[in-house]
Design a protein around this motif. Structure first.
Motif, PDB file in Angstrom:
ATOM      1  N   PRO A 121      53.838  41.308  33.387  1.00 19.01           N
ATOM      2  CA  PRO A 121      53.115  42.329  34.157  1.00 19.01           C
ATOM      3  C   PRO A 121      52.084  41.656  35.074  1.00 19.01           C
ATOM      4  O   PRO A 121      51.533  40.615  34.748  1.00 19.01           O
ATOM      5  CB  PRO A 121      52.428  43.165  33.086  1.00 19.01           C
ATOM      6  CG  PRO A 121      52.412  42.328  31.866  1.00 19.01           C
ATOM      7  CD  PRO A 121      53.562  41.364  31.983  1.00 19.01           C
ATOM      8  N   GLU A 122      51.929  42.301  36.224  1.00 20.98           N
ATOM      9  CA  GLU A 122      50.926  41.772  37.146  1.00 20.98           C
ATOM     10  C   GLU A 122      49.553  41.969  36.532  1.00 20.98           C
ATOM     11  O   GLU A 122      49.318  42.926  35.798  1.00 20.98           O
ATOM     12  CB  GLU A 122      51.015  42.484  38.483  1.00 20.98           C
ATOM     13  CG  GLU A 122      52.328  42.194  39.195  1.00 20.98           C
ATOM     14  CD  GLU A 122      52.432  42.947  40.504  1.00 20.98           C
ATOM     15  OE1 GLU A 122      51.386  43.341  41.060  1.00 20.98           O
ATOM     16  OE2 GLU A 122      53.560  43.138  40.951  1.00 20.98           O
ATOM     17  N   LYS A 123      48.685  41.070  36.876  1.00 21.64           N
ATOM     18  CA  LYS A 123      47.345  41.138  36.323  1.00 21.64           C
ATOM     19  C   LYS A 123      46.648  42.361  36.901  1.00 21.64           C
ATOM     20  O   LYS A 123      46.568  42.545  38.114  1.00 21.64           O
ATOM     21  CB  LYS A 123      46.563  39.866  36.642  1.00 21.64           C
ATOM     22  CG  LYS A 123      45.240  39.814  35.954  1.00 21.64           C
ATOM     23  CD  LYS A 123      44.578  38.485  36.184  1.00 21.64           C
ATOM     24  CE  LYS A 123      43.261  38.450  35.439  1.00 21.64           C
ATOM     25  NZ  LYS A 123      42.579  37.184  35.631  1.00 21.64           N
ATOM     26  N   ILE A 124      46.158  43.187  36.027  1.00 15.44           N
ATOM     27  CA  ILE A 124      45.456  44.407  36.449  1.00 15.44           C
ATOM     28  C   ILE A 124      43.977  44.179  36.241  1.00 15.44           C
ATOM     29  O   ILE A 124      43.531  43.822  35.161  1.00 15.44           O
ATOM     30  CB  ILE A 124      45.916  45.631  35.629  1.00 15.44           C
ATOM     31  CG1 ILE A 124      47.422  45.825  35.790  1.00 15.44           C
ATOM     32  CG2 ILE A 124      45.123  46.860  36.007  1.00 15.44           C
ATOM     33  CD1 ILE A 124      47.998  46.883  34.894  1.00 15.44           C
ATOM     34  N   GLU A 125      43.255  44.367  37.307  1.00 15.07           N
ATOM     35  CA  GLU A 125      41.805  44.212  37.210  1.00 15.07           C
ATOM     36  C   GLU A 125      41.178  45.563  36.963  1.00 15.07           C
ATOM     37  O   GLU A 125      41.447  46.525  37.684  1.00 15.07           O
ATOM     38  CB  GLU A 125      41.240  43.559  38.465  1.00 15.07           C
ATOM     39  CG  GLU A 125      41.674  42.119  38.585  1.00 15.07           C
ATOM     40  CD  GLU A 125      40.940  41.401  39.697  1.00 15.07           C
ATOM     41  OE1 GLU A 125      39.754  41.729  39.944  1.00 15.07           O
ATOM     42  OE2 GLU A 125      41.568  40.539  40.306  1.00 15.07           O
ATOM     43  N   LEU A 126      40.358  45.617  35.969  1.00 13.47           N
ATOM     44  CA  LEU A 126      39.641  46.845  35.666  1.00 13.47           C
ATOM     45  C   LEU A 126      38.400  46.917  36.517  1.00 13.47           C
ATOM     46  O   LEU A 126      37.788  45.901  36.857  1.00 13.47           O
ATOM     47  CB  LEU A 126      39.271  46.879  34.170  1.00 13.47           C
ATOM     48  CG  LEU A 126      40.470  46.867  33.215  1.00 13.47           C
ATOM     49  CD1 LEU A 126      39.954  46.723  31.780  1.00 13.47           C
ATOM     50  CD2 LEU A 126      41.296  48.107  33.348  1.00 13.47           C
ATOM     51  N   PRO A 127      37.989  48.131  36.868  1.00 16.76           N
ATOM     52  CA  PRO A 127      36.760  48.264  37.662  1.00 16.76           C
ATOM     53  C   PRO A 127      35.573  47.739  36.865  1.00 16.76           C
ATOM     54  O   PRO A 127      35.498  47.901  35.661  1.00 16.76           O
ATOM     55  CB  PRO A 127      36.638  49.756  37.926  1.00 16.76           C
ATOM     56  CG  PRO A 127      37.732  50.420  37.182  1.00 16.76           C
ATOM     57  CD  PRO A 127      38.609  49.383  36.570  1.00 16.76           C
ATOM     58  N   LYS A 128      34.692  47.094  37.583  1.00 16.58           N
ATOM     59  CA  LYS A 128      33.509  46.529  36.948  1.00 16.58           C
ATOM     60  C   LYS A 128      32.516  47.636  36.630  1.00 16.58           C
ATOM     61  O   LYS A 128      32.306  48.534  37.428  1.00 16.58           O
ATOM     62  CB  LYS A 128      32.847  45.509  37.846  1.00 16.58           C
ATOM     63  CG  LYS A 128      33.711  44.302  38.071  1.00 16.58           C
ATOM     64  CD  LYS A 128      33.002  43.325  38.947  1.00 16.58           C
ATOM     65  CE  LYS A 128      33.918  42.134  39.237  1.00 16.58           C
ATOM     66  NZ  LYS A 128      33.280  41.174  40.099  1.00 16.58           N
TER      67      LYS A 128
END
Length: 130
Positions: A121-128
């Motif tokens: 899976p592509e790396k998913i960045e969570l909102p800071k």
């Protein structure tokens, strides 16, 4: 040095041939008639020799083991010693059958899932968080 395995008439080795003979004669693996099995095993080795197939040392070692067990049945010896040798052979056969069954399951899984490709899976960045 590369090692390769030769399969002869669907027998991958001496235990495979022995299991085939036991199944063919409808014997219980815990109550093998050594006399019958030994005779049939030797006949099969003679057949391989007649067909000019290379008889590997593994098959010959198993034949000598069967002949040894057969000869022990003819001699008056203590039951405990006889049972130990036969128990070792039975233990080997039971263990071999277990491994053979699990390899069948593995082959089925390879056929089913072996040609699938998966993508990480592509790396998913969570909102800071603030």
């Amino acid at each position: 040095m590369e090692q390769y395995t030769v399969r002869m008439d669907n027998f991958e080795g001496p235990l495979d041939l022995l299991c085939h003979l036991i199944d063919k004669n409808k014997m219980d693996i815990f109550d093998i008639k050594i006399n019958d099995i030994t005779s049939q095993y030797i006949e099969y080795l003679a057949y391989m020799h007649k067909m000019n197939l290379e008889v590997t040392s593994e098959f010959i070692v198993m034949a000598s083991r069967l002949i040894y067990l057969k000869s022990k049945q003819l001699l008056p010896i203590e039951d405990e010693e006889k049972e130990d040798d036969e128990f070792d052979l039975v233990r080997l056969l039971v263990e071999y059958k277990k491994y053979k069954q699990i390899t069948t399951v593995f082959r089925e899984r390879i056929d089913l899932y072996g040609k699938r490709c998966y993508k990480f899976p592509e790396k998913i960045e969570l909102p800071k968080e603030k």
